[in-house]
Design an enzyme around this catalytic site. Structure first.
Site, PDB file in Angstrom:
ATOM      1  N   ASP A 217      12.671  -0.712  -3.025  1.00 54.39           N
ATOM      2  CA  ASP A 217      11.445  -1.406  -2.617  1.00 54.39           C
ATOM      3  C   ASP A 217      11.765  -2.346  -1.462  1.00 54.39           C
ATOM      4  OD1 ASP A 217       8.749  -2.574  -2.712  1.00 54.39           O
ATOM      5  OD2 ASP A 217       8.649  -1.600  -4.665  1.00 54.39           O
ATOM      6  N   HIS A 291       6.689   0.167   1.241  1.00 53.16           N
ATOM      7  CA  HIS A 291       7.687  -0.446   0.339  1.00 53.16           C
ATOM      8  C   HIS A 291       9.114  -0.029   0.731  1.00 53.16           C
ATOM      9  CE1 HIS A 291       5.003  -2.406  -2.550  1.00 53.16           C
ATOM     10  NE2 HIS A 291       4.200  -1.365  -2.428  1.00 53.16           N
ATOM     11  N   GLU A 355       0.309   1.385  -1.544  1.00 54.21           N
ATOM     12  CA  GLU A 355       0.293   0.179  -0.731  1.00 54.21           C
ATOM     13  C   GLU A 355       1.025   0.357   0.608  1.00 54.21           C
ATOM     14  OE1 GLU A 355      -0.013  -3.134  -4.250  1.00 54.21           O
ATOM     15  OE2 GLU A 355       1.993  -2.418  -3.763  1.00 54.21           O
TER      16      GLU A 355
HETATM   17  C1  ACM Z   1       1.729  -0.414  -7.807  1.00 51.14           C
HETATM   18  O1  ACM Z   1       1.558  -1.218  -8.727  1.00 51.14           O
HETATM   19  N1  ACM Z   1       1.775  -0.818  -6.548  1.00 51.14           N
HETATM   20  C2  ACM Z   1       1.860   0.996  -8.067  1.00 51.14           C
END
Ligand code: ACM
Ligand code: ZN
Length: 574
Positions: A217, A291, A355
């Site tokens: 991440d 991410h 995201e």
């Molecule tokens: C997430 O909680 N961004 C999958």
């Protein structure tokens, strides 16, 4: 002589008294354990149990393996037999526990997982017979048997003083969903191999079968990739970490985090094998194309602007993501996934997709060229950049398909075009999962308001450690219905569409969870509720039975030394 006779009589009387006391104690301590309850205190509640009169004494019982057991089943059951013998005091018992391989014990859960998970247990006064088709069924049978025994079975010390009788019954059990997962985020905060194994142990107790390992991440890259050693040398470390909540704080702790905090390929294989021995599949997640600050800080050329980038010390979403226009980015991801496939035998590989802001792509010449080259354009539903992300996901999906793997991605995959055969992990809304099911795609429900265990457990937030948001008590987790949409006017799913809902998973994101002790506090006892949602058909769920089971599970937590939240018992953890 008279004195001698007198002392003999005294000795005889004392021996007799001792015998009477032991017998009385055994009878008294047994009566509590063999009480026939209105429902078994087993979590998750088994599908069908018929309690009967009589008991079976497991102390010193002989364990017999019968039929064509595979090597993992044999190893698991042999370890159970050794533990049983050690904890119950190793006395010679009179009964036998027979574990019989029975190929007919297959389940009809939707999806590819969970096929050999049914089991049955018949307990008679001199014999227990367990039937299962393979490892998973045997694991669940053992877990159920352990929950029927006194909780000292979870300890490591011999307890011969305990009454080890279990009530006679017949029990048939099978899971509702074939995919029953838990996610652990080791990127925001790292957990050692031993801690990850402890987490897997608790999954085993709860009859879960998928460990979703979120390995990379913005705040750290935690898996060794041999072709790119700098990913763990540079990408695993951040300069500092945010103090306070990311919505309100700009303060940092000034302490570097991440030195040595990554798993070697050898360690990964060790964890995968450890989980497999308990019937648990490990699904890795390489979250892309967003991410990715761990990778971008290491190789800035993979971004749209070329950086410089930094491994994030703050939580939240980064506007900087992998460039979707550069061929080198696709080659990098293929190399990473190639090594991931070699480490993880799982049919599924999770490739994230959540995201991923599009601001960099909108102004990046390489991304815009790619959009032109692919003939992508905005339409009334989505932007060209959303379709560009679909292209990235599709590319990786095709790459993995050539290696016999299938992708799972977060529900942002619905923005644009879903890759053929992709399984959608619905996290923002249950309705997103339903949308995917209506399109004929398999779905795993991880709906945030019900299944994100990083949320508060009390309405009084000041009485709890800092958490990300929300309020998620045990009963709310337990109430989750994967077929219920948030939209009042949504069409109910047809049976065929329901068959695409292959599972349920709870997620533990660790932005605000820096220690394993805190992790346990967030997980237990909500994990018990998760397991009922995953395992039990709605008609097998009963709140009163579950609550009694939780009281019993609390004793197990105590014996195992787990930290747990106490709100459900009306107590404060402070
Ligand atoms: C997430 O909680 N961004 C999958
Ligand atoms: Zn770009």
């Amino acid at each position: 002589m008279g004195v001698q006779t007198g002392s003999c009589v005294l000795l005889f009387m004392m021996k007799t008294l001792k015998l009477i006391l032991i017998t009385l104690f055994a009878a008294l301590s047994c009566s509590r354990d063999v009480e026939i309850l209105p429902c078994p205190e087993i979590i998750p509640n088994p599908a069908e149990v018929q309690m009967q009169a009589g008991t079976f004494d497991v102390a010193g019982a002989e364990v017999v393996l019968s039929g064509r057991l595979d090597s993992l089943s044999k190893a698991y059951l042999t370890a159970f037999a050794e533990h049983l013998s050690a904890v119950t005091g190793n006395e010679d018992g009179r009964g036998r526990i027979i574990f019989r391989q029975d190929a007919s014990m297959v389940s009809s859960c939707p999806g590819p997982l969970g096929k050999e998970e049914n089991y049955s247990i018949e307990i008679k006064p001199r014999k227990i017979t367990v039937r299962a088709a393979g490892l998973n069924g045997f694991v669940y049978a053992v877990q159920t048997l352990k929950q029927m025994m006194p909780p000292q079975i979870y300890g490591q010390t011999p307890a011969p003083e305990v009454c080890w009788e279990v009530p006679c019954c017949t029990l048939e059990d099978s899971p509702r969903f074939g995919y029953r997962g838990m996610l652990l985020d080791v990127a925001r905060h790292f957990y050692t191999v031993d801690q990850v194994k402890k987490f897997i142990d608790m999954m085993e107790i709860h009859k879960m079968n998928v460990f979703h390992w979120h390995l990379t991440d913005d705040q750290g890259w935690r898996v060794e990739i041999r072709k790119y050693p700098e990913l763990t040398q540079i990408g695993s470390k951040r300069r500092h970490t945010l103090v306070g909540h990311h919505h309100t704080s700009n303060e940092y702790d000034g302490k570097p985090y991440g030195e040595g905090m990554w798993y070697s390929q050898e360690q990964i294989r060790d964890v995968v094998a450890y989980a497999a021995a308990k019937g648990i599949t490990v699904i890795p997640e390489i979250d892309l194309p967003g991410h990715m600050m761990g990778a971008l800080a290491t190789y800035p050329e993979l971004g749209c602007t070329g950086g410089p980038y930094e491994v994030m010390g703050k939580w939240g979403i980064s506007d900087d993501v992998l460039c979707a226009g550069k061929d080198t980015v696709y080659a990098f991801l293929e190399d990473v996934l190639e090594e991931i496939c070699a480490m993880f035998p799982s049919q599924y590989v999770h490739i994230g997709g959540d995201e991923c802001p599009k601001v960099r792509w909108e102004t990046c010449p390489d991304c815009q060229n790619k959009i032109q080259e692919l003939g992508l354009a905005d339409d009334e539903k989505h932007s060209a950049e959303h379709y560009l992300q679909s292209h990235v996901m599709r590319h990786m999906s095709d790459f993995l398909a050539q290696r016999g793997r299938k992708i799972i991605g977060w529900d942002e995959m619905l923005q644009g075009e879903l890759a053929p055969g992709a399984t959608v992990m619905a996290w923002r809304r249950t309705e997103n999962g339903h949308k995917a099911a209506r399109l004929g795609h398999d779905v795993i429900m991880t709906t945030r308001p019900y299944l994100y265990l990083d949320r508060y457990q009390s309405e009084d937030k000041s009485a709890e450690p800092l958490a990300i948001a929300g309020y998620l008590p045990v009963n709310m987790v337990w109430s989750f219905d994967p077929y219920k949409s948030e939209k009042d006017d949504a069409e109910p799913l047809s049976d065929e569409q329901k068959s695409h809902v292959i599972g349920i998973q709870a997620n533990l994101w660790t932005e605000y969870i820096a220690t394993y002790d805190h992790l346990e506090y967030m997980v237990y006892p909500r994990m018990d509720a998760v397991s009922e949602v995953q395992w039990c058909q709605p008609e097998s769920k009963d709140w009163e039975c579950f609550r009694r089971g939780l009281d019993r599970m609390r004793v197990v937590y105590e014996i195992m030394g787990y930290n747990y939240a106490t709100h459900i018992w009306g107590e404060s953890n402070l």
